[in-house]
Write a protein that holds these residues in place. Structure first.
Motif, PDB file in Angstrom:
ATOM      1  N   GLU A  27       0.839  -1.209   0.000  1.00 23.01           N
ATOM      2  CA  GLU A  27       0.000   0.000   0.000  1.00 23.01           C
ATOM      3  C   GLU A  27       0.872   1.258   0.000  1.00 23.01           C
ATOM      4  OE1 GLU A  27      -3.321   2.280  -0.243  1.00 23.01           O
ATOM      5  OE2 GLU A  27      -3.278   0.094  -0.318  1.00 23.01           O
ATOM      6  N   ALA A  28       1.938   1.233   0.770  1.00 21.34           N
ATOM      7  CA  ALA A  28       2.846   2.387   0.818  1.00 21.34           C
ATOM      8  C   ALA A  28       3.482   2.636  -0.542  1.00 21.34           C
ATOM      9  CB  ALA A  28       3.924   2.167   1.879  1.00 21.34           C
ATOM     10  N   LEU A  29       3.923   1.584  -1.201  1.00 20.49           N
ATOM     11  CA  LEU A  29       4.558   1.747  -2.511  1.00 20.49           C
ATOM     12  C   LEU A  29       3.556   2.260  -3.549  1.00 20.49           C
ATOM     13  CD1 LEU A  29       6.893  -1.376  -2.559  1.00 20.49           C
ATOM     14  CD2 LEU A  29       7.518   1.007  -2.123  1.00 20.49           C
ATOM     15  N   LEU A  30       2.315   1.810  -3.469  1.00 16.16           N
ATOM     16  CA  LEU A  30       1.273   2.348  -4.353  1.00 16.16           C
ATOM     17  C   LEU A  30       1.061   3.839  -4.082  1.00 16.16           C
ATOM     18  CD1 LEU A  30      -1.356  -0.534  -4.301  1.00 16.16           C
ATOM     19  CD2 LEU A  30      -0.027   0.247  -6.265  1.00 16.16           C
ATOM     20  N   ASN A  31       1.064   4.194  -2.802  1.00 19.46           N
ATOM     21  CA  ASN A  31       0.901   5.610  -2.443  1.00 19.46           C
ATOM     22  C   ASN A  31       2.080   6.447  -2.928  1.00 19.46           C
ATOM     23  OD1 ASN A  31      -1.632   5.442  -1.268  1.00 19.46           O
ATOM     24  ND2 ASN A  31      -0.796   4.899   0.730  1.00 19.46           N
ATOM     25  N   VAL A  32       3.277   5.891  -2.853  1.00 17.52           N
ATOM     26  CA  VAL A  32       4.447   6.602  -3.371  1.00 17.52           C
ATOM     27  C   VAL A  32       4.260   6.870  -4.862  1.00 17.52           C
ATOM     28  CG1 VAL A  32       6.907   6.347  -3.941  1.00 17.52           C
ATOM     29  CG2 VAL A  32       6.099   5.813  -1.635  1.00 17.52           C
ATOM     30  N   ALA A  33       3.856   5.854  -5.591  1.00 17.93           N
ATOM     31  CA  ALA A  33       3.678   6.009  -7.041  1.00 17.93           C
ATOM     32  C   ALA A  33       2.582   7.024  -7.360  1.00 17.93           C
ATOM     33  CB  ALA A  33       3.360   4.658  -7.673  1.00 17.93           C
ATOM     34  N   ARG A  34       1.497   6.993  -6.595  1.00 19.71           N
ATOM     35  CA  ARG A  34       0.376   7.906  -6.843  1.00 19.71           C
ATOM     36  C   ARG A  34       0.655   9.331  -6.391  1.00 19.71           C
ATOM     37  NH1 ARG A  34      -3.385   4.222  -3.813  1.00 19.71           N
ATOM     38  NH2 ARG A  34      -3.731   2.532  -5.265  1.00 19.71           N
ATOM     39  N   LYS A  35       1.366   9.475  -5.294  1.00 21.09           N
ATOM     40  CA  LYS A  35       1.485  10.784  -4.638  1.00 21.09           C
ATOM     41  C   LYS A  35       2.901  11.342  -4.647  1.00 21.09           C
ATOM     42  CE  LYS A  35      -2.339   9.572  -1.619  1.00 21.09           C
ATOM     43  NZ  LYS A  35      -2.794   9.424  -0.243  1.00 21.09           N
ATOM     44  N   ILE A  36       3.745  10.851  -5.509  1.00 22.49           N
ATOM     45  CA  ILE A  36       5.135  11.307  -5.514  1.00 22.49           C
ATOM     46  C   ILE A  36       5.223  12.811  -5.738  1.00 22.49           C
ATOM     47  CG2 ILE A  36       5.610  10.858  -7.953  1.00 22.49           C
ATOM     48  CD1 ILE A  36       8.425   9.791  -6.788  1.00 22.49           C
TER      49      ILE A  36
END
Length: 188
Positions: free
Chosen positions: A57-66
């Protein structure tokens, strides 16, 4: 490629390139920071499967919210916040799944079965419960307190990351500790 194999400058460079739309840089960045992200999540969720869910979930958030990383501080400092928040969200979800909303649904069980609900048996349950309680009335204290006392970030790093004055960060952590102390097991 892991975060340990890259310098902080190299990780920051990958993050800037990923912000600019470079998909290869994004893939390399996510691969490089995954071990660090999983370690942060394991600090909150001791059961590996739960920590892996939070890491994903964190890695998805990084990709979405970078785009929300402003580049003033290190990317890895920003990543810590994303990972902590993902782990806390995963904890809340697991807790809600483990706790019947209707007491009649428990069928005589006093508590959820820790064999099937790993987070309930977690070693950080008291800390997470304390943070949940504090967050209801004083949300401004939770993030600085976790970043300082759980993840060991310096006051300066936290101030930069949160975009608030150093004195404010120190005050928030001080007040957060005062609120948390009586909520922790044996802290009375």
């Amino acid at each position: 490629m892991t975060a340990d194999a890259l310098t902080a400058d190299e990780i920051d460079d990958l993050a800037r390139r990923a912000q600019g739309g470079d998909t290869d840089a994004m893939e390399a960045l996510l691969a490089a920071v995954r071990p660090r992200t999983l370690n942060v999540c394991r600090g909150v969720l001791p059961h590996l499967a739960d920590a892996e869910d939070a890491c994903q979930e964190a890695l998805l958030n990084v990709a979405r919210k970078i785009g929300s990383w402003n580049g003033r501080g290190r990317f890895t400092t920003w990543l810590h916040v994303v990972a902590v928040n993902s782990a806390r969200t995963t904890y809340r979800r697991l807790k809600n799944q483990a706790t019947p909303q209707d007491p009649q649904e428990s069928f005589g069980l006093d508590r959820p079965d820790p064999r099937t609900t790993s987070v309930i048996a977690g070693t950080r349950l008291d800390l997470l419960e304390a943070m949940e309680t504090i967050e209801k009335d004083h949300p401004q204290f939770v993030e600085p307190l976790l970043l300082r006392d759980v993840y060991g970030l310096s006051y300066d790093e936290i101030a930069t990351l949160l975009g608030v004055p150093l004195g404010t960060v120190k005050a928030q952590i001080h007040h957060g500790r005062k609120l948390a102390r009586p909520l922790l097991r044996g802290g009375e």
